[in-house]
Each structure stands twice: as C-alpha cells, then as structure tokens.
Design an enzyme around this catalytic site. Sequence first.
Site, PDB file in Angstrom:
ATOM      1  N   GLY A  25       0.738  -1.325  -0.104  1.00 32.40           N
ATOM      2  CA  GLY A  25       0.306  -0.532  -0.157  1.00 32.40           C
ATOM      3  C   GLY A  25       0.891   1.344  -0.145  1.00 32.40           C
ATOM      4  O   GLY A  25       0.008   2.613   0.167  1.00 32.40           O
TER       5      GLY A  25
ATOM      6  N   ASN B 196       7.447  10.593  -5.225  1.00 32.54           N
ATOM      7  CA  ASN B 196       5.684  10.977  -5.375  1.00 32.54           C
ATOM      8  C   ASN B 196       5.223  11.551  -4.128  1.00 32.54           C
ATOM      9  O   ASN B 196       4.505  11.339  -3.740  1.00 32.54           O
ATOM     10  CB  ASN B 196       5.690   9.557  -6.014  1.00 32.54           C
ATOM     11  CG  ASN B 196       4.017  10.257  -6.562  1.00 32.54           C
ATOM     12  OD1 ASN B 196       3.090  10.513  -6.032  1.00 32.54           O
ATOM     13  ND2 ASN B 196       3.187   9.515  -7.442  1.00 32.54           N
TER      14      ASN B 196
ATOM     15  N   GLU C 288       6.900   5.407   7.710  1.00 28.58           N
ATOM     16  CA  GLU C 288       7.234   5.160   9.158  1.00 28.58           C
ATOM     17  C   GLU C 288       6.817   6.762  10.050  1.00 28.58           C
ATOM     18  O   GLU C 288       6.812   6.992  11.022  1.00 28.58           O
ATOM     19  CB  GLU C 288       8.342   4.919   9.644  1.00 28.58           C
ATOM     20  CG  GLU C 288       7.853   2.869   9.391  1.00 28.58           C
ATOM     21  CD  GLU C 288       8.336   2.123   9.309  1.00 28.58           C
ATOM     22  OE1 GLU C 288       9.371   2.015   8.370  1.00 28.58           O
ATOM     23  OE2 GLU C 288       8.719   0.989  10.147  1.00 28.58           O
TER      24      GLU C 288
END
Lengths: 744, 347, 183
Positions: free
Chosen positions: A472, A637, A711
């Site tokens: 994901g 991105n 994270e």
Amino acid sequence: MHNQVIGKPISRVDGRAKVTGKAKYAAEFTAPDLLHGVVVSSTITKGRITHIDTGDALALDGVVKVFTHQNRPKLAWFDMSYKDLDAPPGSPFRPLHNDRIKYNGQPVALVVAETFEQARYAASLVKIEYAQEPHETDLQHHLDTARKPASGLASLLKPPPPKARGNFDKAFTEAPVQLSTGYVHGFEHHNPMELFSSTVVYGKDGKLTIYDKTQGAPNSQFYVSQVFNIPFRDVRVVSPYVGGGFGSGLRPQYQLFLAVMAARELKQSVRVSLTRQQMFTFGHRPATVQHIDLGAQPDGTLDALRHAATAETSRFEDYIEVVVNWSGALYKAPNAQFDYNVVPLDQYTPLDMRAPGGVTGMSAIECAMDELSYKLGMDPLELRLKNYTEEDPNEKRPFSSKQLRACYQQAAERFGWTKRSPEPRSMREGHTLIGWGMATGVWDANQLPARAEAVLTVNGKLRVSSATADIGTGTYTIMTQIAADTLGLPLEDVLFRLGDTDMPLAPFQGGSLTAGTVGSAVKIVCEDLGKELLKLARKMPNSPFAKAKFDDVFFVEKQMRLKADPSVRIDLQTLVDQNGGRAIRTTATSMTNSLKQGKYTRYAHSAVFVEVQVDEDLGTVKVTRAVTAVAAGRILNPKTARSQIIGGMVWGISKALEEETVMDHRYGRFMNHNLAEYHVPVCADIHELDVLFVEEHDDVVNPLGVKGVGEIGIVGMPAAIANAIFHATGKRVHELPITLDKLM
Amino acid sequence: MKPFQYLRPTGVDAAVRDLTAQPDAAKFIAGGTNLIDLMKEHVEQPTTLVDINRLPLATVEELEDGGLRLGALVTNADTAYHPLVEQRYPLLSKAILAGASAQLRNMATNGGNLFQRTRCYYFYDTSMPCNKRHSGPSQGPAGCGALHGYNRIHAILGTESADGNVHCIATHPSDMCVALAALEAVVRVSGPQGERTIPIADFHRLPGDTPQHDNTLRPGELVTAIDLPANGFSHYNSYLKLRDRASYAFALVSVAAALELERSDASGDQISAARLAMGGVAHKPWRKTEAEALLVGQRPTPDVFGRAADALLDGAQGYGHNTFKIELAKRAIVRALSQAAKLEPTE
Amino acid sequence: MQTATLPTPVTQPRSAPPEPVGTGVRSFSLTINGAEYELNVAPWTTLLDALREYLDLTGTKKGCDHGQCGACTVLVDGKRINSCLTLAVMHEDHQITTIEGLADAQTGDLHPVQQAFIDHDAFQCGYCTPGQICSAVGMINEGRVKTDADIRELMSGNICRCGAYPHIVDAIRDVMQLNPTAQ
C-alpha cells in the site's frame, strides 16, 4: 534536468486494479479441487494437550483430514530450519510441533475440508483436553525478571542502546531543574484489513505455487524451503497485492506453514485463512514501561538524560526494538545513560509494527520534553531548538542530512504556533478545552542491497521486476516512475512487477527502506539497459553515437540523445530492432556504499503540531487539526508520499487515543480480539491533517537521495497529541491510549 | 457455523408454528446482523432458522391515538429516516443513527434490534466463563468472567440478583431501545397463544440469577411491531452517546433525555414532563420514574439535572475497570438534559 | 469446541415443512451485476462467501467476517449492506451489485466514485477499497449528505487501516460536488 515524472504527483499505477476489485490478494487465487483449512486455536495459555478427539469432525461430510501434533508429518528437526530471515534470537515457534502450549491462541489443529463451511463447522467439533500450568503474562508484574536481550542477526538494523556518555548521575543530581517521569504502553496488534491467508497450489510435479500474504515473498520461500526441505526452485511464492502489512507480514505466519503442510500431505491444493480473532494470535507491538530522567539548566540546556525501557517478549525468542536510542540522537545532553531490557512471558513473540520502537521511544522522550518545558516555563518548541544538535551525539558523527530545524519552522508557521497561549487550560470554548501540542519525529533511512531485472521488449515496452512488495506504500508507482525517467519512456510504456520469487531478490518491505533500496536497483538496472542500448547504437553503421560514452547520452521521449547535441537522437524502438528480434534484458544489483554511509547517521525527521478539543466534563478528545512537516530527502511522488504520511498520522491518533489489546491476565487471553472492541480510527475520528515536505538534499543515503516515508508519519504524533491534551486540560496522562476515563 | 434447517414462511402464523415446532433450537432471522455474527462464534447454535423477511411486517403506520406503529421488519435506517419519525420522534431517529454503521442499519430491523445480545467479551468468547451464554457444555464454561476480569464496558446498575449475588454484569448494547424506553414504546407480539402487548420497560429484564434470558418473551413469540405513543417529545430531546471513538462503537454510556417545557412566568421555563433513560449501564435500558419526577415542576438547571442523575444512578456499583462509568453517567445525564432543554448545543 | 463438547448431530429435515429448504446443499440463483448466477451451497453460506468462494467474485473483501469493518460492503437493491452478516439464500429476489459491477461493462469507463478514488489517492493497500467505494455509492443513493461531517459519519462503517480517510472524504466530496468548506 530531464526528469519527466519523478517528483510529480502521479496517480497509483495499480489504482484501476484496486478500485475495480481486480487486484487479487492471497486468499483470492484458486486452483482445481482446492481444499479449505480452518485453524483450531488453543484456549489455554500454558500447559500440555492431553487428549485430542477429532472423531466428530472427521465424521462430517466433506472433511478430509484433521492435522494435529499427533499426526503431522515429520519435519525439519533443528530450530535453525524454522528461522525465517527476520527471526530474532531464540527458538522459533513451530506449529503443531508437540503437545506443549506456549501461548493463548496457539494453533493446535488444522481441519481440512472440501468447502470452507464444512471446515469451519468441523473445526468447532475438535475436542481438546489440556493439562494447564500457571502462566505469566503481565509485564508490570514481572519487571523484576527483566534482563538484557540476546543479540543476533537482527542487531544489524537494530543497534543496541548507545553507550553512556559523561556522568549522568552526577549531572542529574546537580541539575537545577530535574524531571523524572515514566510512560506505559499496552499491547497493539497490526490488524491489516486483509486476513492472513495462504493459497498453496499443488503442482502435478509436487512443485508448490504459494499465494501468501507477506511483506517479503523471498522470506516465505526461504522458510518453506527450510522447514519442509524442498529446493528453492520447487517453491514459488507470489504476492502481487498485500492488503496492508504494517510489519505483520515481515515474518511468515503460521497459516503458511499449515497450508503447505496440508497441501504436501494431501497432494492437493489448500487454502488456509485466519479469522480476525486469530489475527491476534501472533506478533504484536510489545507492551513497554519506560522511565526518563532529564536534568536541565534554567535556560533549558539539557545536562543529563536517562532513557530506560523494558518490553515484553516471548519465552522462546528475544524480540528487540530500538526504543531508547532516539532520545540520545535527538538531543545533545552531554551526560546520558540508556538501558533496554526484556521480560520473557507466556505469549507469542512481538513483531515489528509501524515505526517499531521509534514511536514508542519518541512518545516517551517527546512527552518528557514537554513536561520539562512546563517546569522551565519555556515554549516547548524553543526547548527543542535549545537542544538541537547538528551531530549525532550517540555516534559522534554527522547526519547525512537533517532539515529538522526547517520542519519545526515550517510546520509551526503553518499551524500558527506563535498564537498559542502557553498556560494549560487557557484556551476554551464553552466546556470545550482547546490544547496545542507539538513533538518531534525521527526514523531510520536505511538502504540494503537489492536486485532487479529490466527487459525492453521487441515492441519497445519496458518491463522491470524485483521480488519486493507493495503493501500500500506505492512501490508499483514509484518504481514505474524511476524506470520511466531513467530510460525516457512514458509511464504507459513501463510495467513494474513485484511480489514473486521468480523475480530478482529484494529485501522484505519494512523499515521505510524500499524506496531507497529497490529504487536504487531499478535505477541501476535501467541504466545498465541504457548501456546495452548505447552498445547497439554504437554498432550501427555511421552511428553518431559511435564514440559516445554512457555519460554522454540521456534518454527522453522514447529516444536516446547526445547531451552535447540533443538533435542527435535515435528512437529506442530502432535500437531494439537492431537486436535480432530479441528483447534486451539486464539484471543488476544495487549495493550499499557502506564505507561512505557508515560515516553518517541517516535519519528522516519530522515536526508535528496538533490541536485537540477536550470536553471538560466528559473527557472526549477530538484531534481537530494536525500539521506534520517531513524532511525525508527526495520525494519521488508527493501524492503517494502524502498518503503515507497521512496514514502514519492516523496511526498516531490511534495509538494516542484508541488502540490497545487488553489481556485478561488470569487467562492470558486477549479479550478485545475483534475490530468492534479493538478500536482503530474510523472516518469520523479524522479531521484536518496537513502534510508539508521540507526540501532536503542527501547524496549519502542512496543514489536516489530518498529516505522513505512509511514510518516517519506516525513517530511524533502520539506525543504531540498527549502534549496537546496536557495543554488543554492540565492533565498529564502517562498511559496510552488516552481514553475518556483518564481525562474525567 | 453449525448446520441448520432453513425455513421461509410467508405468514405470521406459519412463522410462529415453525418456531414452536422446535422452540429450544429454532430462531427467527430477519436482518441477521447479530444472529449470524453469534452463530459464527458458536455462541448461538440454532438447528432451525426461520427466515421472516417475507412476512408482511415492513410498514410504518399512523395510529388513531396519534401514535405510530413501526413494523418489526422495517429496517433501522428506514425508521430513522422516515419523515414521521424524524418529525415526531426525533429522539428515536437520533438514537438509531448513533448506533452501528449505515450498512448495519440498512440490514438490522426494528424487531431484531430488541434482541441484540450483549457485547461482553466473555459472552462472545466460548472459551471464557459466562453465565449468560451458558446453557450446556457446548457453549463453554459457566461463571462470570467479567466480574473480576476486564469489565470496562460492563454494567453498573441492576446487577445484583435477589439472593444478593451477582451472576452477570453484561449490558444491553442497543441505542434504539434506550430511546424506546424513554418514549414508553409498546412491543406487539404474536405467539402460540395469540397476540399481546408488552410495555418496553417490561420487555427486557435484569439478569438476576438467570442472565441467559435477555427478555420476557414466551417461547414461540414473534415481535410484529413497536407502537410509539402520541407524545414524541419532539421539541426538547437529546440522545448523547459516549464511546471510545467518534462512530461505529458501542456506548460506554448513553442517555436519552426528553422534556416538555412550559413558560411558567416571565423569568423562565418550567419542566412539565420528563423522560430519562440510559444505555450501556445495565442489562436493560435503565429508567426510573422517580428520577423523572424530580424534574417535573422544576426549572431546567444543572442542579436540578444533577439531582435527577443522582436518583437515576442510585445504587450504582463499579467493578473496577468500569467504575468511571458512575461519574461519567452522571455528567452525561446533566449534559443530555441540558441539551434537551436547549441550554447546551448538541454536537 | 474445546471443553467437554458432546457431538452435535446434524439436524434432520422435518417432514413436509412449509417451503422446505432443508439442511443440505440448496440450488438457487442470485442476480449479481445484472447477471444470473446459479449456486449450489448450504444455507449457512454467507453472501460474502458465496461471492468469493463459489462465484470467483473476489472484489468483495473479507476483513473481519463479523460486520465490524465494512470491507464486504455490497449493494442490495441499491442499499449498502455487510455481505458477511447475511446468508446467500436470503437474497434470491434481490439485485446485488458488487465492485465488479460498478464500471460500465460496455465501455470499461469507471464509475465516478472509482475514478475519484484514483484521482484523490483515496486508498493505499486497496483491501478496504471495494467496500469503501460500494459504501460511498450507497451513501450517495441515500441522499443524506450535505457536509464533510456527514460524509465522515456516514462512511464510518468502513475501516481503512492505512488511514486514507482524508482522501476518501476528498474523493466523495468531489463526486458530490459539495463545497469543501461546508461544515
């Protein structure tokens, strides 16, 4: 200068597959005559199985076999064979190994039937009798048994606590302002939305194709190969889509073992899916108890810092995470001491969970710094800046890059921090108390070696592959971007594939290292392909590229061009056509530059500012807005990266306010083991979340200069929320999650 | 899930006959949202399921006395959004919409909502002791795991049985039923002995020493409708639900408050009628007319509300993790009444 | 069952019950995305398992199997429901729409909600996504949404562990052409 798509907010290339339901996850692949396995879980915590009666289950129509420790096939004998590539030191759990029960929820039988419905019902009819033994599961009651963890391979990416520096005891005793505080965190379970499943397709030749829910197909392949003594070439693990991981897929889970065992014994394809309740029967974020002592000058200068953490682990493995090191790297306190211990208990081994250790340790130090700021009567941000360090005090080496100061400044400005009224309980609307808090985030920017393959087809399409994962994170998309830019192709001409052990080896997806690690491999393999193209160009008659070196050319608009004279150009299609009707194929390995990287501490940083509303009477908390500024090198991105940070922030809200697995220690069993009672945020909990990416250049971390953002979004969030709640209410809550009863 | 016989009658009498044929082992199924959940956990193990979805019980009808009849098979969503409910019984709409999720409300029926079983962790886990679940060894051990266990979501009121012991501290999880209790709804049932009506206050029961029984329904009876009396307290009402996240969670404490206010003199309003019911605190929606009586004839002030709260919570008992609920409930009652009286805004 | 469980006999079918369906496998058909599918399943097969295990319509996801996550959301006669908490056999007369049926079958054009989810990056791992999208389509059909707060509340039956909520709200607001500042 010729970048076309890197750095642009490209929509996910796998988006269409995901919004149409065509993306297939592990339990969604099928095979002729597929059998269904349902796991029976132990209801006791410690002891022995004295009797298993499978008669009623076997008597049902459609039930093929019930596997237990009594009839399982002979398997690898040595512990070593059960060690997957992410196994901590110890003796890994072996499903159905013998009659011993080591933790509550342990798999004790696998019922295999022709339909899922038959297997599910039959599983409820397996009768098991146990001889129970007393168990210990409560960390807080067994802190006296804390000890140093064993060290092992895992220490490579998880360094031990830093060495003490200066003289902490003396400095702390003499410090004019002292703070001693502590924090307690409970168990948490990853709970990705996809249930752990393995579909094992049994080939005619006995070869296995395994669709597994994993963050690293090669790790599952390695494990199956070792445990079942099958050559690598006979085990293919495929995992194109993973419905969330957050660390839970870093180690093979027991449904993989059970499904492979059953398929091999029955010589038939088998699928085993866990239930949501069983998702609470393996790795978890460990419960921890932390203590922090800070000694400071009245101007906020930290003289002394001590950070000690104790975490639970299982009886059979010493799981460790990096909890206390972050405070030492973030603040330059000259006298510091660190300690990290584990308490072995009768439960499953903990497992890395989004920002393992980082969010735990940073929650503590950043709350402690907030506490100290009130003691000093100093703005919390100012206190951070006072103790800001340009060098890593733990390792006495520079950071490869550290734009944390800019994070603080930009996030504070976006948030409007200067308008804060410093007194707790000084901002309110009716009975709604308003609080503003802030905290810092830090996370690793590691790179590991990885391999990738690139193929330019006869039609001029680029196919790139690597056995990495996309849980994901956007890996499909950013790798496509990197490949497209490296060879000057439009996105639609590039196909990046992953999650298949037939592809070149890559590390599991975790630790925010995929972008830098696999991204580097993709870049290098595409460059190698470019070199092959140049060779072909040079061989062409009267080639204007005859004398060109690779550094002399660039790729853009499906062409190779000369830098010195961009009008000298050739279509890539023309070059492929020179290859005798064959595709052009290259494989490459990206190595880490350990010599150079080892001279620097490589971290991503963040600054988080949060506003909460707390109902003065009822204790309900709403995070009304939050701003996170992130310095994580180059952002490949901004669209998918922003999603990663927002996801991390939602996780931070969850950890601070909602999430905890609660055990009834009398039984050693988790009681809220479902998604109705294990609370994670729903849409209504999430309000305005703002993300800023601070410009940061880093040519040390990896060839792309990217740090990974999986994270860093969560790390600072829980402390910022807890600090905002203190500012709102004047109440310092030392136990997460901060539920309404703790604020009444 | 244990195999079962599936029957699909089309009339009320046939449904009752089907159920009565095996009263101990048969269950009606309508929305299925709780029953199938519990069947997957093996907490419920019916041997016959009587699907009542084709029964003609899916209408909302106005009654001659000005009340409203909610068919048992009307979904919770259709009830909450029904124009007459929104207009005349907004408290009921609010309570329904505070519960579950939009998907579940589209499935769950009014009749089924009355039969929601507790969310007690020990009840749901067949390896844990539970007196409510216990009806034989196939449904796990007897005892109350929650009493000395993890009881954050458990009851603080009405837990003692006549012998002074506590056999069960489960709560009733419904939001809708809390509003129905405040509105004094009447449950209509059909059974082997014909039709009868049960006031909502008598429909659910306290655990006593038989916590396995949630309600006072007789074997074979089917809920056909819920009647709402004419007075819907549509001007002054509030449903306040406190939970561990903003939505899609069961109540720690919920309050249905309904008032009628009359202009008494130039200086302000006086309460002429009051209803107060709580969820998440007991084995059934918790209501005491004594607490409401303390409000009537008074001015709507926090002090007055506090006295009503004390009366409603009289005898409340915490069991450790849930002790906070006593103070939380008091504050929630005061807030809900303040919202109902429009002294405080609603969220 | 792991106590002193007694064997539980499979119930025998009653003699001549009204409209008997019985305990064994039953044949019936479901109308899904406009097409008729024949099924031979036991009555205790949920609609979710019927879709995933028997009809290979795996776009509908199983995230909890207990109505606690919303990943299994499908539309039944245009209304969103949790397919894990209902039996397949209960839906013989219904029009079922799954994620596979939202895009235009002829042109392949995505449903506006699907397109908006891509445009706003309203998902990460994608596992809750079919349920989120079906839920959003159902919510729009219901016609109760005026503000962002309404979207947030009425989409709360779909858990997204990746935490894509802000983008989910953006996507739905965009499709509904709501004013982003409406509260």
